[in-house]
Design a protein around this motif. Structure first.
Motif, PDB file in Angstrom:
ATOM      1  N   THR A  98     -65.852  19.605-107.296  1.00  0.00           N
ATOM      2  CA  THR A  98     -64.891  19.001-106.322  1.00  0.00           C
ATOM      3  C   THR A  98     -64.337  17.851-106.924  1.00  0.00           C
ATOM      4  OG1 THR A  98     -65.882  20.117-104.543  1.00  0.00           O
ATOM      5  CG2 THR A  98     -64.479  18.065-104.160  1.00  0.00           C
ATOM      6  N   LEU A 125     -61.956  18.490-109.892  1.00  0.00           N
ATOM      7  CA  LEU A 125     -60.717  19.028-109.248  1.00  0.00           C
ATOM      8  C   LEU A 125     -59.950  17.769-108.790  1.00  0.00           C
ATOM      9  CD1 LEU A 125     -59.023  21.545-108.640  1.00  0.00           C
ATOM     10  CD2 LEU A 125     -60.280  21.698-106.475  1.00  0.00           C
ATOM     11  N   LEU A 143     -52.980  24.188-104.733  1.00  0.00           N
ATOM     12  CA  LEU A 143     -54.414  24.148-105.025  1.00  0.00           C
ATOM     13  C   LEU A 143     -55.136  23.950-103.607  1.00  0.00           C
ATOM     14  CD1 LEU A 143     -54.737  22.358-108.387  1.00  0.00           C
ATOM     15  CD2 LEU A 143     -55.010  24.896-107.958  1.00  0.00           C
ATOM     16  N   GLU A 144     -54.406  23.228-102.945  1.00  0.00           N
ATOM     17  CA  GLU A 144     -54.920  22.817-101.650  1.00  0.00           C
ATOM     18  C   GLU A 144     -54.751  24.004-100.631  1.00  0.00           C
ATOM     19  OE1 GLU A 144     -52.360  19.297-100.528  1.00  0.00           O
ATOM     20  OE2 GLU A 144     -53.902  17.872-101.815  1.00  0.00           O
ATOM     21  N   GLY A 193     -57.496  26.459-101.524  1.00  0.00           N
ATOM     22  CA  GLY A 193     -58.750  25.713-101.525  1.00  0.00           C
ATOM     23  C   GLY A 193     -59.359  26.281 -99.911  1.00  0.00           C
ATOM     24  N   THR A 239     -63.763  28.609-102.913  1.00  0.00           N
ATOM     25  CA  THR A 239     -64.923  27.631-103.404  1.00  0.00           C
ATOM     26  C   THR A 239     -64.306  26.733-104.291  1.00  0.00           C
ATOM     27  OG1 THR A 239     -65.804  28.717-105.200  1.00  0.00           O
ATOM     28  CG2 THR A 239     -66.956  29.353-103.095  1.00  0.00           C
ATOM     29  N   SER A 240     -64.563  25.394-104.362  1.00  0.00           N
ATOM     30  CA  SER A 240     -64.204  24.375-105.252  1.00  0.00           C
ATOM     31  C   SER A 240     -64.295  25.010-106.751  1.00  0.00           C
ATOM     32  CB  SER A 240     -64.798  23.303-105.105  1.00  0.00           C
ATOM     33  OG  SER A 240     -66.322  23.238-105.206  1.00  0.00           O
ATOM     34  N   VAL A 269     -61.390  27.210-107.053  1.00  0.00           N
ATOM     35  CA  VAL A 269     -59.986  26.738-107.421  1.00  0.00           C
ATOM     36  C   VAL A 269     -59.962  25.703-108.619  1.00  0.00           C
ATOM     37  CG1 VAL A 269     -58.665  24.682-106.063  1.00  0.00           C
ATOM     38  CG2 VAL A 269     -59.956  26.349-104.702  1.00  0.00           C
TER      39      VAL A 269
END
Length: 140
Positions: A9, A12, A27-28, A31, A35-36, A39
């Motif tokens: 996270t 990212l 990406l949001e 997401g 999972t982070s 992403v």
């Protein structure tokens, strides 16, 4: 596992500031259901593509954040074929920024990278920018 996701996270969030707004929105969007770590993987695949666009002259941007929607909209199927070929036949290993690029990618890695791009372009062609009635790009 939780520690790894927290680290991913953070990575990212640091990468998002180097990306165009429309990719951050994408990406949001993904997401919410990923999972982070997943992403982050998609993010690296997209960064690889943006760098290829700049290196090959498909984009005039000097950094990834400045790659425009118009430049993406102007791409043809042949351009994606060229990118896939590039992934299969990279001439030299290189270290760029904080990422190492291998000479060749496995077929699975290539499939994953192309899948990430397919998902991105589907999102850009189906979702509208806030305040407009038009999608980010006109075709997928």
């Amino acid at each position: 596992m939780r520690i790894q996701r927290e680290q991913d996270t953070k990575k990212l969030e640091n990468l998002k500031i180097t990306l165009p707004f429309y990719i951050v929105k994408y990406l949001e969007h993904i997401g919410v259901n990923m999972t982070s770590t997943s992403v982050l993987s998609y993010t690296y695949h997209i960064i690889d593509f943006l760098e290829w666009l700049r290196e090959t002259g498909h984009s005039t941007a000097t950094n990834n954040k400045d790659v425009t929607l118009e430049e993406l909209n102007d791409l043809y199927t042949e351009d994606f074929d060229s990118y896939r070929n590039y992934l299969q036949t990279r001439p030299n290993s290189k270290f760029n920024g904080n990422k190492f690029y291998k000479t060749k990618n496995s077929n699975m890695t290539i499939s994953n990278k192309m899948s990430a791009l397919k998902s991105l372009f589907r999102y850009l062609s189906k979702n509208r920018m806030r305040g407009t009635k038009s999608p980010y790009i006109s075709h997928n």
